[in-house]
Design a protein around this motif. Structure first.
Motif, short mmCIF file in Angstrom:
data_model
loop_
_atom_site.label_atom_id
_atom_site.label_comp_id
_atom_site.label_asym_id
_atom_site.label_seq_id
_atom_site.Cartn_x
_atom_site.Cartn_y
_atom_site.Cartn_z
N SER A 227 -3.39 7.63 34.75
CA SER A 227 -2.04 7.99 33.97
C SER A 227 -2.34 7.55 32.68
O SER A 227 -2.64 6.48 32.22
CB SER A 227 -1.05 6.82 34.46
N ALA A 228 -1.77 8.37 31.70
CA ALA A 228 -1.65 8.09 30.14
C ALA A 228 -0.55 7.40 29.86
O ALA A 228 0.47 7.92 29.72
CB ALA A 228 -1.70 9.40 29.44
N GLU A 229 -0.62 5.96 29.48
CA GLU A 229 0.66 5.13 29.31
C GLU A 229 0.52 4.54 28.16
O GLU A 229 -0.58 4.36 27.34
CB GLU A 229 0.62 4.29 30.08
N PHE A 230 1.73 4.16 27.40
CA PHE A 230 1.73 3.24 26.47
C PHE A 230 3.12 2.61 26.22
O PHE A 230 4.15 3.16 26.54
CB PHE A 230 1.43 4.08 24.98
N THR A 231 3.18 1.49 25.86
CA THR A 231 4.33 0.66 25.64
C THR A 231 4.59 0.31 24.04
O THR A 231 3.82 -0.37 23.50
CB THR A 231 4.43 -0.57 26.42
N HIS A 232 5.74 0.94 23.63
CA HIS A 232 5.95 0.65 22.10
C HIS A 232 6.93 -0.71 21.86
O HIS A 232 8.02 -0.76 22.69
CB HIS A 232 6.75 1.89 21.72
N GLU A 233 6.45 -1.66 21.60
CA GLU A 233 7.28 -3.02 21.44
C GLU A 233 7.91 -3.01 19.99
O GLU A 233 7.52 -3.09 18.97
CB GLU A 233 6.35 -4.28 21.45
N MET A 234 9.33 -2.95 19.96
CA MET A 234 10.10 -2.65 18.99
C MET A 234 10.65 -4.09 18.59
O MET A 234 11.79 -4.40 18.33
CB MET A 234 11.44 -1.91 19.09
N ARG A 235 9.68 -4.97 18.00
CA ARG A 235 9.90 -6.29 17.68
C ARG A 235 8.92 -6.46 16.52
O ARG A 235 7.74 -6.02 16.35
CB ARG A 235 9.70 -7.44 18.73
N ALA A 236 9.60 -7.16 15.23
CA ALA A 236 8.70 -7.63 14.31
C ALA A 236 7.51 -8.56 14.59
O ALA A 236 6.38 -8.47 14.00
CB ALA A 236 9.41 -8.51 13.08
N GLU A 237 8.01 -9.45 15.69
CA GLU A 237 6.71 -10.24 16.13
C GLU A 237 6.53 -10.01 17.53
O GLU A 237 7.28 -9.94 18.59
CB GLU A 237 7.30 -11.78 16.04
N ARG A 238 5.34 -9.42 17.76
CA ARG A 238 4.48 -8.81 18.99
C ARG A 238 4.55 -9.92 19.93
O ARG A 238 4.25 -11.06 19.85
CB ARG A 238 3.39 -8.16 18.73
N THR A 239 4.86 -9.54 21.33
CA THR A 239 4.57 -10.33 22.60
C THR A 239 3.05 -10.24 23.20
O THR A 239 2.74 -9.00 23.44
CB THR A 239 5.49 -9.96 23.54
N PRO A 240 2.45 -11.32 23.24
CA PRO A 240 1.01 -11.17 23.77
C PRO A 240 0.99 -10.46 25.07
O PRO A 240 -0.23 -9.65 25.52
CB PRO A 240 0.68 -12.72 23.94
N GLU A 241 1.79 -10.76 25.98
CA GLU A 241 1.81 -10.01 27.32
C GLU A 241 1.95 -8.63 27.10
O GLU A 241 1.30 -7.90 27.76
CB GLU A 241 3.14 -10.34 28.14
N VAL A 242 2.81 -8.00 26.15
CA VAL A 242 2.99 -6.68 25.98
C VAL A 242 1.64 -6.02 25.58
O VAL A 242 0.91 -5.00 25.87
CB VAL A 242 4.14 -6.30 25.15
N GLN A 243 1.17 -6.71 24.48
CA GLN A 243 -0.17 -6.34 23.59
C GLN A 243 -1.28 -6.13 24.76
O GLN A 243 -2.15 -5.20 24.75
CB GLN A 243 -0.41 -7.16 22.80
N LEU A 244 -1.15 -7.26 25.72
CA LEU A 244 -2.50 -7.13 26.75
C LEU A 244 -2.27 -6.04 27.69
O LEU A 244 -3.28 -5.20 28.08
CB LEU A 244 -2.31 -8.44 27.47
N ASN A 245 -1.00 -5.66 27.92
CA ASN A 245 -0.65 -4.73 28.97
C ASN A 245 -1.22 -3.32 28.33
O ASN A 245 -1.70 -2.43 28.97
CB ASN A 245 0.76 -4.51 29.42
N ASN A 246 -1.02 -3.17 26.89
CA ASN A 246 -1.38 -1.97 26.43
C ASN A 246 -2.94 -1.72 26.35
O ASN A 246 -3.51 -0.86 26.25
CB ASN A 246 -0.98 -2.01 24.96
N LYS A 247 -3.65 -2.99 26.53
CA LYS A 247 -5.29 -3.06 26.78
C LYS A 247 -5.52 -2.76 28.27
O LYS A 247 -6.62 -2.21 28.56
CB LYS A 247 -5.68 -4.16 26.25
#
Length: 445
Positions: A227-247
């Motif tokens: 599955s080709a996936e990506f989550t865009h986080e629309m926050r000025a300060e990124r959340t570590p969990e979301v950034q980890l999930n994109n990895k």
């Protein structure tokens, strides 16, 4: 004043249609016409939806081959593939019904379908594990999965020696996530440790299954659908969990292709139960055979998380091209678009053409794209809720409906095939037509 060189050419050779043009010169083919099925021909495909996870803690089996009527209409379904002009079919044998126990198999249904495919000249990409396992294997927390699944893969390759294309385990990342992180299917667990356990067992099963296939078919072609996936986080300060999930979306392919993940992911793996010995085993090298990276893309694959935490679908913000190109730069594998659809039957033709534009752009970027798949041939059931409950909602995403009547996208696909069906994988791709020689070790550059 000397006359033009064109005067001399016209006097000597005539005014056009020069001898030799038919061999790829000025009068060469544009690639129009239905697919020929020749080696080097771009692979246009569809698929039979064949998911079979369990829900309700193993009490209920979602068998989409049954729910979509394929067990009853398999001959008609294969005929529809041929009638469309398609030569390639992503097809999943019902693993949960075929593998009865260690060394025990029921080939009755599989033999019927495979013999008919052979008769019709359809090339199957055999999908051997699609979101579930037989009851006797339990679920993806079972460390014995790789050895039993490897035996099954070897048995399939031995029984159908004419088959060359395989997807040992479909969408490894999604399988592990839905089963062990999101709690929807199979073991229905919701922990990082269970997710890591599931993904290492699934990747190991794929590798060992691939080994057994290669013993019987050294020239096997492995189309790893992911599955080709990506989550865009629309926050000025990124959340570590979301950034980890994109990895973590790369994790299954990293382990499969022996590509070292970054430090954060390695720490995550060690923290959640992967030993150094297990990690080193995955990094020892790639599976055998010719490896193709298949990327699946649906509009729902992309999501946006808004500042208030709301999650919304982000259809085509990046799209298949941009997401898959990132995967390509990471692994440098030939690419195939292995799944796409949309649930709105009226919007489906436009979605088909948009996905085809993505393919053309990838080809222009110089990436070898081997094929494209509209998934699936027939409408699906309950995929709007990820098969989480048995509601019976028909998803109008097939080339044909459940009565085997064509949807508008079937005519659009036929038109696409008539226009592009004879293109090669790359310009003058005939020069690189697939060989039946065994795959050999890669040379690193």
């Amino acid at each position: 004043m000397a006359h033009s060189f064109l005067t001399n050419i016209k006097q000597h050779f005539g005014s056009g249609g020069y001898a030799g043009d038919e061999f790829g010169g000025a009068g060469g083919t544009a690639g129009r016409g239905l697919p020929s099925g020749n080696a080097g021909n771009f692979m246009f495909a569809t698929g039979i939806e064949c998911s079979y996870p369990t829900i309700e803690h193993g009490k209920v089996r979602r068998d989409l081959l049954e729910e979509c009527g394929h067990y009853e209409h398999w001959q008609k379904d294969l005929q529809l593939v041929q009638d469309l002009g398609l030569k390639v079919l992503r097809y999943g044998l019902p693993y949960h019904k075929t593998h009865l126990g260690p060394g025990k198999y029921d080939w009755e249904f599989a033999d019927l379908v495979m013999n008919e495919m052979l008769r019709l000249g359809i090339t199957p990409i055999l999908d051997l594990l699609h979101f579930g396992v037989p009851d006797w294997l339990g679920n993806f927390q079972n460390p014995e999965l790789p050895i039993h699944f490897a035996d099954y893969c070897g048995a399939v390759a031995e029984r159908y020696p004419w088959v060359r294309y395989y997807t040992p385990v479909n969408e490894i990342y999604v399988t592990a996530k839905f089963s062990a992180k999101d709690g929807v299917w199979n073991e229905q667990l919701k922990s990082d440790e269970a997710f890591v356990t599931a993904i290492k067992h699934l990747v190991a099963a794929s590798i060992m299954g691939n080994q057994q296939i290669a013993r019987r078919r050294p020239d096997c072609v492995i189309v790893q659908s992911e599955s080709a996936e990506f989550t865009h986080e629309m926050r000025a300060e990124r959340t570590p969990e979301v950034q980890l999930n994109n990895k973590l979306r790369f994790l299954a392919l990293d382990l499969l292709y022996a590509h070292h993940p970054d430090g954060e992911v390695c720490t995550y793996l060690r923290k959640n139960g992967m030993s150094q010995k297990e990690y080193d085993w995955f990094m020892a090298g790639e599976p055998p055979g010719y490896q193709i990276m298949g990327n699946d893309y649906y509009g729902r694959n992309e999501q946006m998380i808004l500042p208030n935490g709301e999650v919304v679908t982000a259809t085509d913000v990046l799209g298949w091209f941009n997401i898959t190109y990132a995967y390509y730069l990471r692994y440098r594998k030939p690419v195939m678009h292995t799944e796409t659809n949309v649930f709105d039957a009226e919007q489906a033709p436009a979605w088909l053409w948009k996905q085809w534009v993505n393919i053309l752009q990838m080809r222009k970027a110089g990436v070898p794209v081997l094929g494209f798949t509209w998934y699936s041939l027939i409408d699906q059931v309950d995929w709007n809720i990820g098969l989480a409950r048995k509601e019976g909602t028909v998803n109008a995403c097939g080339l044909f409906d459940l009565k085997r009547k064509p949807r508008p996208v079937a005519e659009a696909y036929r038109q696409l095939l008539q226009e592009y069906g004879n293109i090669t994988i790359i310009p003058h791709g005939e020069l690189f037509e697939q060989t039946d020689r065994p795959a050999t070790l890669k040379v690193e550059i």
